[in-house]
Design a protein around this motif. Structure first.
Motif, mmCIF file in Angstrom:
data_model
loop_
_atom_site.group_PDB
_atom_site.id
_atom_site.type_symbol
_atom_site.label_atom_id
_atom_site.label_comp_id
_atom_site.label_asym_id
_atom_site.label_seq_id
_atom_site.Cartn_x
_atom_site.Cartn_y
_atom_site.Cartn_z
ATOM 1 N N SER A 78 0.832 -1.216 0.000
ATOM 2 C CA SER A 78 0.000 0.000 0.000
ATOM 3 C C SER A 78 0.858 1.255 0.000
ATOM 4 O O SER A 78 0.430 2.306 -0.461
ATOM 5 C CB SER A 78 -0.948 -0.016 1.210
ATOM 6 N N LYS A 79 2.077 1.137 0.511
ATOM 7 C CA LYS A 79 2.953 2.321 0.521
ATOM 8 C C LYS A 79 3.498 2.621 -0.869
ATOM 9 O O LYS A 79 3.723 3.762 -1.228
ATOM 10 C CB LYS A 79 4.115 2.102 1.500
ATOM 11 N N GLY A 80 3.720 1.598 -1.629
ATOM 12 C CA GLY A 80 4.246 1.791 -2.972
ATOM 13 C C GLY A 80 4.539 0.470 -3.634
ATOM 14 O O GLY A 80 4.902 -0.484 -2.965
ATOM 15 N N HIS A 81 4.361 0.420 -4.927
ATOM 16 C CA HIS A 81 4.619 -0.844 -5.642
ATOM 17 C C HIS A 81 4.851 -0.556 -7.119
ATOM 18 O O HIS A 81 4.621 0.560 -7.584
ATOM 19 C CB HIS A 81 3.449 -1.801 -5.459
ATOM 20 N N LEU A 82 5.244 -1.579 -7.824
ATOM 21 C CA LEU A 82 5.479 -1.448 -9.259
ATOM 22 C C LEU A 82 4.133 -1.335 -9.983
ATOM 23 O O LEU A 82 3.136 -1.873 -9.527
ATOM 24 C CB LEU A 82 6.233 -2.668 -9.797
ATOM 25 N N GLU A 83 4.156 -0.674 -11.116
ATOM 26 C CA GLU A 83 2.941 -0.535 -11.916
ATOM 27 C C GLU A 83 2.448 -1.913 -12.357
ATOM 28 O O GLU A 83 3.256 -2.798 -12.644
ATOM 29 C CB GLU A 83 3.269 0.283 -13.168
ATOM 30 N N ASN A 84 1.149 -2.062 -12.451
ATOM 31 C CA ASN A 84 0.506 -3.304 -12.923
ATOM 32 C C ASN A 84 0.783 -4.502 -12.023
ATOM 33 O O ASN A 84 0.576 -5.628 -12.439
ATOM 34 C CB ASN A 84 0.955 -3.674 -14.338
ATOM 35 N N SER A 85 1.265 -4.259 -10.838
ATOM 36 C CA SER A 85 1.554 -5.415 -9.983
ATOM 37 C C SER A 85 0.334 -5.753 -9.136
ATOM 38 O O SER A 85 -0.510 -4.913 -8.860
ATOM 39 C CB SER A 85 2.760 -5.148 -9.097
ATOM 40 N N LEU A 86 0.292 -7.028 -8.740
ATOM 41 C CA LEU A 86 -0.809 -7.526 -7.932
ATOM 42 C C LEU A 86 -0.227 -8.028 -6.623
ATOM 43 O O LEU A 86 0.800 -8.690 -6.629
ATOM 44 C CB LEU A 86 -1.451 -8.694 -8.681
ATOM 45 N N ASN A 87 -0.872 -7.711 -5.525
ATOM 46 C CA ASN A 87 -0.297 -8.073 -4.240
ATOM 47 C C ASN A 87 -0.815 -9.423 -3.754
ATOM 48 O O ASN A 87 -2.000 -9.606 -3.522
ATOM 49 C CB ASN A 87 -0.618 -6.972 -3.223
ATOM 50 N N ILE A 88 0.103 -10.388 -3.628
ATOM 51 C CA ILE A 88 -0.205 -11.642 -2.930
ATOM 52 C C ILE A 88 0.904 -11.850 -1.914
ATOM 53 O O ILE A 88 1.986 -12.285 -2.263
ATOM 54 C CB ILE A 88 -0.273 -12.852 -3.897
ATOM 55 N N PRO A 89 0.656 -11.471 -0.641
ATOM 56 C CA PRO A 89 1.721 -11.654 0.362
ATOM 57 C C PRO A 89 2.136 -13.125 0.440
ATOM 58 O O PRO A 89 1.318 -14.017 0.212
ATOM 59 C CB PRO A 89 1.063 -11.198 1.658
ATOM 60 N N LYS A 90 3.385 -13.331 0.802
ATOM 61 C CA LYS A 90 3.945 -14.695 0.882
ATOM 62 C C LYS A 90 3.083 -15.605 1.753
ATOM 63 O O LYS A 90 2.889 -16.764 1.450
ATOM 64 C CB LYS A 90 5.340 -14.643 1.487
ATOM 65 N N SER A 91 2.576 -15.013 2.857
ATOM 66 C CA SER A 91 1.812 -15.822 3.809
ATOM 67 C C SER A 91 0.446 -16.225 3.249
ATOM 68 O O SER A 91 -0.188 -17.125 3.765
ATOM 69 C CB SER A 91 1.635 -15.044 5.105
ATOM 70 N N GLN A 92 -0.006 -15.527 2.205
ATOM 71 C CA GLN A 92 -1.346 -15.815 1.673
ATOM 72 C C GLN A 92 -1.314 -16.520 0.325
ATOM 73 O O GLN A 92 -2.309 -16.553 -0.390
ATOM 74 C CB GLN A 92 -2.134 -14.501 1.548
ATOM 75 N N LEU A 93 -0.178 -17.097 -0.005
ATOM 76 C CA LEU A 93 -0.047 -17.734 -1.312
ATOM 77 C C LEU A 93 -0.988 -18.929 -1.484
ATOM 78 O O LEU A 93 -1.370 -19.271 -2.593
ATOM 79 C CB LEU A 93 1.402 -18.182 -1.536
ATOM 80 N N LEU A 140 12.061 -11.735 -10.560
ATOM 81 C CA LEU A 140 12.649 -10.440 -10.908
ATOM 82 C C LEU A 140 13.735 -10.109 -9.879
ATOM 83 O O LEU A 140 13.443 -10.005 -8.692
ATOM 84 C CB LEU A 140 11.549 -9.376 -10.913
ATOM 85 N N SER A 141 14.966 -9.991 -10.355
ATOM 86 C CA SER A 141 16.071 -9.785 -9.398
ATOM 87 C C SER A 141 16.278 -8.294 -9.140
ATOM 88 O O SER A 141 17.121 -7.644 -9.731
ATOM 89 C CB SER A 141 17.349 -10.436 -9.897
ATOM 90 N N ILE A 142 15.444 -7.768 -8.267
ATOM 91 C CA ILE A 142 15.558 -6.348 -7.897
ATOM 92 C C ILE A 142 15.513 -6.200 -6.379
ATOM 93 O O ILE A 142 15.042 -7.081 -5.670
ATOM 94 C CB ILE A 142 14.407 -5.498 -8.498
ATOM 95 N N LEU A 143 16.007 -5.066 -5.938
ATOM 96 C CA LEU A 143 15.814 -4.662 -4.549
ATOM 97 C C LEU A 143 14.739 -3.583 -4.585
ATOM 98 O O LEU A 143 14.813 -2.677 -5.402
ATOM 99 C CB LEU A 143 17.094 -4.067 -3.980
ATOM 100 N N SER A 144 13.753 -3.691 -3.727
ATOM 101 C CA SER A 144 12.769 -2.609 -3.659
ATOM 102 C C SER A 144 12.875 -1.970 -2.281
ATOM 103 O O SER A 144 12.991 -2.661 -1.283
ATOM 104 C CB SER A 144 11.373 -3.150 -3.914
ATOM 105 N N PHE A 145 12.876 -0.656 -2.253
ATOM 106 C CA PHE A 145 13.090 0.044 -0.985
ATOM 107 C C PHE A 145 12.480 1.434 -1.053
ATOM 108 O O PHE A 145 11.983 1.860 -2.104
ATOM 109 C CB PHE A 145 14.592 0.134 -0.674
ATOM 110 N N TYR A 146 12.519 2.135 0.061
ATOM 111 C CA TYR A 146 11.974 3.491 0.109
ATOM 112 C C TYR A 146 13.110 4.472 0.279
ATOM 113 O O TYR A 146 13.948 4.313 1.153
ATOM 114 C CB TYR A 146 10.979 3.624 1.263
ATOM 115 N N ASP A 147 13.119 5.448 -0.576
ATOM 116 C CA ASP A 147 14.122 6.492 -0.464
ATOM 117 C C ASP A 147 13.382 7.811 -0.580
ATOM 118 O O ASP A 147 12.667 8.041 -1.563
ATOM 119 C CB ASP A 147 15.161 6.332 -1.573
ATOM 120 N N ASN A 148 13.517 8.682 0.409
ATOM 121 C CA ASN A 148 12.773 9.940 0.446
ATOM 122 C C ASN A 148 11.274 9.709 0.279
ATOM 123 O O ASN A 148 10.601 10.391 -0.492
ATOM 124 C CB ASN A 148 13.274 10.899 -0.638
ATOM 125 N N LYS A 149 10.784 8.708 0.974
ATOM 126 C CA LYS A 149 9.365 8.346 0.949
ATOM 127 C C LYS A 149 8.878 7.964 -0.445
ATOM 128 O O LYS A 149 7.702 8.048 -0.757
ATOM 129 C CB LYS A 149 8.514 9.498 1.508
#
Lengths: 208, 221
Positions: A78-93, A140-149
């Motif tokens: 909810s704070k931020g994500h990639l465009e067109n992405s769908l959220n399925i948390p690991k615990s809810q797979l 997808l081999s990326i790091l996702s993080f928050y920088d300056n909100k």
């Protein structure tokens, strides 16, 4: 009379027998999820690292061609994500909702791309899905993080050594020899200084 | 009497046949049931539960401490390739490349309950994959070195000097890491030499004393 007892025994055992069958049939549940792919197959899937998708290749792809799954928590999503992405948390797979989404993608013959905070955490989800039988999977081999909100991503190469291990170790073990030579030099200087005070003691004695 | 007796005998015989028939049917049923849950290892639900837990990660500091104390139940497994392993690896580590972990000869190292197996690779990606396969197969006592060799070199071999404003714990951790580093072949570091350079200062103080000496004989004369 003996024969009568025998028949009675048989009928009792038959009833018990049937009871056991009925109870076991009632309690029998077909497991909801099963691993379809064997460990060996999963291992060959991950061992050559062909499931890893780099950010550059990902950017070349058309958004309509894949299902992008974000395996981070709802809060992070909810704070931020990639465009067109769908959220399925690991615990809810394994939740029914998640499986229906995944099944839909499979029926549309869409490959799935998984990403998370880092490739390691996403890989766990990726390997679970693969073992459940979804084979059109990429990580997808990326790091996702928050920088300056701001939600940001950065390409990340897995298993990339930050050090030349053997070389660093060699240098680290050579270091002391250089420094030991430095240490030995100041010591004679100290000894000379110590001898001087001895002269001092003699001097005042002679003066008196 | 004899007539009823014979009918009873037939009934008994039939009930035997009936029971035998049920047993045969059930035996046939047994052949069908296992097909539905035919997969090795644990259930997907348990797999997810274990996967989400971070208990499998062991930090480089804890590992270094256990290695220095020569923990007898510690078994290090390098999941990188053989070439990388031959160049450098942690002391006493065994090399089992990721693709070989289900190999019959090497598998017993993972599938056991005597040792605490620490899996490591360059970072923890390959080691984690090995762990996940092991988790699926239900192996116990598998752990992953958090951050792998990269973290090992960052913390134990070349630890970063904590800033002055940082807590006492940070300095204690630093000195522990330095001491552990020595154990693993890194000898004296720059930090220990610095105070010795400072020791050069005292001789200057001694030099001032000879000046007093000069005054002393002057007064004596």
């Amino acid at each position: 009379m003996k024969e009568l007892e025998k028949t009675r025994r048989i009928s009792i055992s038959a009833v018990l027998f049937l009871l056991v069958i009925i109870i076991s049939l009632l309690t029998f549940k077909k497991p909801e999820f099963n691993f379809v792919n064997s460990s060996e197959k999963t291992l060959t899937y991950v061992a050559n690292q062909s499931h890893i998708l780099s950010l550059i290749d990902f950017k070349k792809m058309d958004a309509a061609d894949y299902l992008l799954i974000d395996v981070r928590s709802n809060f992070d999503y909810s704070k931020g994500h990639l465009e067109n992405s769908l959220n399925i948390p690991k615990s809810q797979l394994l939740d029914p909702e998640s499986t229906s989404i995944i099944q839909e993608a499979v029926s549309n013959n869409k490959p799935m791309i998984v990403y998370g905070e880092n490739p390691e955490t996403a890989n766990a989800a990726c390997m679970l899905l693969y073992q459940l039988g979804y084979e059109q999977l990429k990580l997808l081999s990326i790091l996702s993080f928050y920088d300056n909100k701001q939600f940001q991503i950065r390409s990340f190469d897995v298993e990339k050594p930050l050090f030349d291990f053997a070389q660093t170790m060699k240098e680290a073990s050579i270091q002391p020899i250089k420094k030991i030579t430095v240490k030995t030099k100041p010591k004679p200087v100290k000894k000379k200084v110590i001898t001087k005070p001895k002269k001092k003691k003699k001097m005042p004695e002679g003066g008196c | 009497m004899s007539a009823t007796y014979t009918t009873k005998k037939i009934l008994v015989k039939r009930s035997y046949q009936f029971l035998a028939l049920i047993l045969i049917i059930l035996a046939g049923g047994l052949l069908i049931i296992p097909k539905q849950q035919k997969h090795e290892g644990i259930t997907p639900q348990l797999f997810v539960k274990n996967m989400l837990s971070t208990e499998r990660y062991i930090t480089t500091d804890i590992l270094a401490d256990r290695m220095v104390n020569q923990d007898p139940v510690l078994l290090l497994i390098d999941t990188r390739t053989t070439e990388e392993f031959e160049k450098y690896s942690l002391p006493n580590a065994i090399n089992i490349p990721l693709s070989q972990i289900l190999n019959e000869e090497l598998n017993p190292y993972l599938n056991q309950d005597i040792y605490d197996v620490i899996l490591f690779s360059t970072d923890n990606f390959t080691a984690d994959e090995a762990w996940l396969i092991g988790n699926r197969m239900g192996y116990e006592r598998l752990y992953v070195l958090e951050g792998g060799l990269n973290a090992w070199f960052k913390t134990i071999i070349e630890p970063e000097l904590p800033k002055e404003i940082m807590s006492r714990e940070a300095f204690e951790l630093y000195s522990f890491r330095k001491a552990a580093g020595k154990y693993f072949g890194v000898a004296n570091d720059t930090l220990e030499i610095e105070p010795e350079i400072k020791k050069k200062a005292p001789p200057k103080k001694v030099v001032t004393k000879p000046k007093k000496k000069k005054k002393m004989p002057e007064g004596g004369c």
